[in-house]
Design a protein around this motif. Structure first.
Motif, PDB file in Angstrom:
ATOM      1  N   SER A  55       0.823  -1.211   0.000  1.00 40.74           N
ATOM      2  CA  SER A  55       0.000   0.000   0.000  1.00 40.74           C
ATOM      3  C   SER A  55       0.857   1.260   0.000  1.00 40.74           C
ATOM      4  N   LEU A  56       1.936   1.255   0.764  1.00 42.11           N
ATOM      5  CA  LEU A  56       2.818   2.426   0.781  1.00 42.11           C
ATOM      6  C   LEU A  56       3.507   2.616  -0.571  1.00 42.11           C
ATOM      7  N   TYR A  57       3.895   1.518  -1.202  1.00 43.71           N
ATOM      8  CA  TYR A  57       4.474   1.639  -2.541  1.00 43.71           C
ATOM      9  C   TYR A  57       3.456   2.281  -3.483  1.00 43.71           C
ATOM     10  N   ALA A  58       2.194   1.800  -3.396  1.00 40.76           N
ATOM     11  CA  ALA A  58       1.150   2.343  -4.271  1.00 40.76           C
ATOM     12  C   ALA A  58       0.893   3.818  -3.972  1.00 40.76           C
ATOM     13  N   LEU A  59       0.857   4.195  -2.717  1.00 38.40           N
ATOM     14  CA  LEU A  59       0.619   5.587  -2.352  1.00 38.40           C
ATOM     15  C   LEU A  59       1.742   6.499  -2.832  1.00 38.40           C
ATOM     16  N   GLU A  60       2.951   5.984  -2.859  1.00 38.18           N
ATOM     17  CA  GLU A  60       4.101   6.801  -3.247  1.00 38.18           C
ATOM     18  C   GLU A  60       4.378   6.793  -4.745  1.00 38.18           C
ATOM     19  N   GLU A  78       3.809  -0.370  12.816  1.00 36.70           N
ATOM     20  CA  GLU A  78       4.631  -0.072  11.643  1.00 36.70           C
ATOM     21  C   GLU A  78       4.023   1.057  10.825  1.00 36.70           C
ATOM     22  N   ILE A  79       2.723   0.959  10.540  1.00 40.76           N
ATOM     23  CA  ILE A  79       2.107   1.987   9.705  1.00 40.76           C
ATOM     24  C   ILE A  79       1.943   3.289  10.489  1.00 40.76           C
ATOM     25  N   ALA A  80       1.742   3.204  11.805  1.00 47.57           N
ATOM     26  CA  ALA A  80       1.642   4.416  12.619  1.00 47.57           C
ATOM     27  C   ALA A  80       2.951   5.190  12.591  1.00 47.57           C
ATOM     28  N   SER A  81       4.066   4.471  12.643  1.00 48.87           N
ATOM     29  CA  SER A  81       5.381   5.121  12.588  1.00 48.87           C
ATOM     30  C   SER A  81       5.562   5.866  11.271  1.00 48.87           C
ATOM     31  N   TYR A  82       5.148   5.239  10.172  1.00 45.50           N
ATOM     32  CA  TYR A  82       5.245   5.889   8.862  1.00 45.50           C
ATOM     33  C   TYR A  82       4.341   7.116   8.811  1.00 45.50           C
ATOM     34  N   ALA A  83       3.097   6.957   9.266  1.00 44.62           N
ATOM     35  CA  ALA A  83       2.129   8.055   9.207  1.00 44.62           C
ATOM     36  C   ALA A  83       2.584   9.248  10.043  1.00 44.62           C
ATOM     37  N   ARG A  84       3.182   8.973  11.165  1.00 45.42           N
ATOM     38  CA  ARG A  84       3.676  10.030  12.060  1.00 45.42           C
ATOM     39  C   ARG A  84       4.751  10.869  11.373  1.00 45.42           C
ATOM     40  N   LEU A 153      -4.692   9.074  17.210  1.00 40.71           N
ATOM     41  CA  LEU A 153      -4.285  10.461  17.415  1.00 40.71           C
ATOM     42  C   LEU A 153      -3.095  10.549  18.375  1.00 40.71           C
ATOM     43  N   SER A 154      -3.100   9.704  19.393  1.00 37.36           N
ATOM     44  CA  SER A 154      -1.986   9.722  20.357  1.00 37.36           C
ATOM     45  C   SER A 154      -0.684   9.263  19.721  1.00 37.36           C
ATOM     46  N   GLU A 155      -0.787   8.483  18.631  1.00 35.46           N
ATOM     47  CA  GLU A 155       0.404   8.037  17.905  1.00 35.46           C
ATOM     48  C   GLU A 155       0.890   9.079  16.902  1.00 35.46           C
TER      49      GLU A 155
END
Length: 311
Positions: A55-60, A78-84, A153-155
């Motif tokens: 999904s991240l490859y597709a988004l980018e 993992e995805i929270a770290s990327y989103a942050r 939100l806290s992440e």
């Protein structure tokens, strides 16, 4: 409850007559009234490393321009770290009340004692929406969904919208009212459909206002779609897209050992299916059709900032 029936229920709840606006969504975003607007939206981030990676490859690297995250799932960190670290990316929350896979399970973010009606005897979310509806108490659903939002939100996730895994957060009018109320509370758009149907129920109607985003059409491949070939299905859909705000729900992951193990005995929305979604939406053909058809890609972030949070 089958996904097709859930989307039909959404159609019943959210009618064209719910509210009136002086201009349609396209005009409010600055486009011509008859524009073909499209959100290409990847579901299920957080469910697996394979899902996150594809999904991240597709988004980018492709026209896929939105995604939603499942907070209770094992690969959420993992995805929270990327989103942050990437706050401009369009990440919503795929509010989750079910755990459907055979050997791969998750449960609530809230303390289980506070949401006992949402879990089975093993402490996991129910596999089916029907089982959830039969057991769940609406006040406990609200506790859990609010906990998922607050955890995201806290992440540090810049939440752009809310939608619903397997349609469960909109599976009855009472639950749908919670879903919409939370969108209003956190000032983010909620995935709603406005097809033609019967008079909406009052408890839902009263929650709709001029800052509510209502999608003209929600599109998604179903099991019969794969029979004609997923690429063929998506090509026809994009070539015949109607004017208005459209949301196309897809599931991008790799057909690898991890995803095959997770989706074992579940070919619908399984590993091969998700690979086909990935392959089409990252293809040159997809980009060509969007250009040929004059389709305008819009994001939930844009809808949030220009409509839901408009003064």
């Amino acid at each position: 409850m089958k996904i097709a029936n859930i989307i039909l229920l959404l159609s019943v709840i959210f009618s064209l007559n719910i509210f009136s606006q002086d201009s349609n969504i396209a005009e409010r975003l600055g486009y011509k009234k008859d524009s073909k607007l499209l959100i290409i939206h990847a579901d299920d981030l957080g469910v697996a490393h394979s899902e996150n990676s594809a999904s991240l490859y597709a988004l980018e690297n492709s026209p896929v321009n939105s995604a939603s995250i499942m907070v209770p799932c094992p690969w959420f960190p993992e995805i929270a770290s990327y989103a942050r670290k990437n706050k401009d990316m369009d990440f919503g929350l795929h509010l989750t009340l079910n755990s459907e896979w055979e050997n791969y399970k998750w449960g609530p973010v809230s303390a289980r004692e506070s949401v006992k009606s949402l879990v089975n005897h093993k402490g996991y979310f129910f596999s089916s929406v029907d089982s959830l509806i039969a057991s769940a108490k609406v006040d406990q659903i609200e506790i859990e969904l609010r906990s998922q939002i607050k955890k995201a939100l806290s992440e540090g996730i810049n939440v752009t919208h809310l939608d619903t895994h397997m349609g469960s957060a909109a599976s009855t009018p009472e639950i749908a009212a919670v879903y919409i109320r939370l969108g209003n509370e956190f000032k983010v758009p909620v995935l709603l459909d406005k097809r033609v149907f019967s008079e909406p129920m009052k408890l839902v109607k009263d929650l709709i206002n001029e800052n509510t985003v209502v999608v003209d059409e929600i599109h998604m491949a179903y099991p019969n779609s794969i029979e004609e070939g997923m690429a063929s299905y998506y090509e026809k859909l994009l070539q015949n897209l109607s004017p208005g705000l459209n949301c196309l729900l897809i599931h991008t992951a790799y057909d690898d050992e991890e995803m095959r193990a997770i989706t074992i005995n579940h070919p619908e929305y399984g590993a091969a299916w998700r690979q086909e979604d990935f392959d089409f939406f990252t293809s040159e053909k997809c980009a060509e059709i969007l250009k040929e058809q004059g389709i305008i890609l819009v994001s939930w972030k844009e809808l949030r900032d220009k409509i839901t949070r408009a003064d």
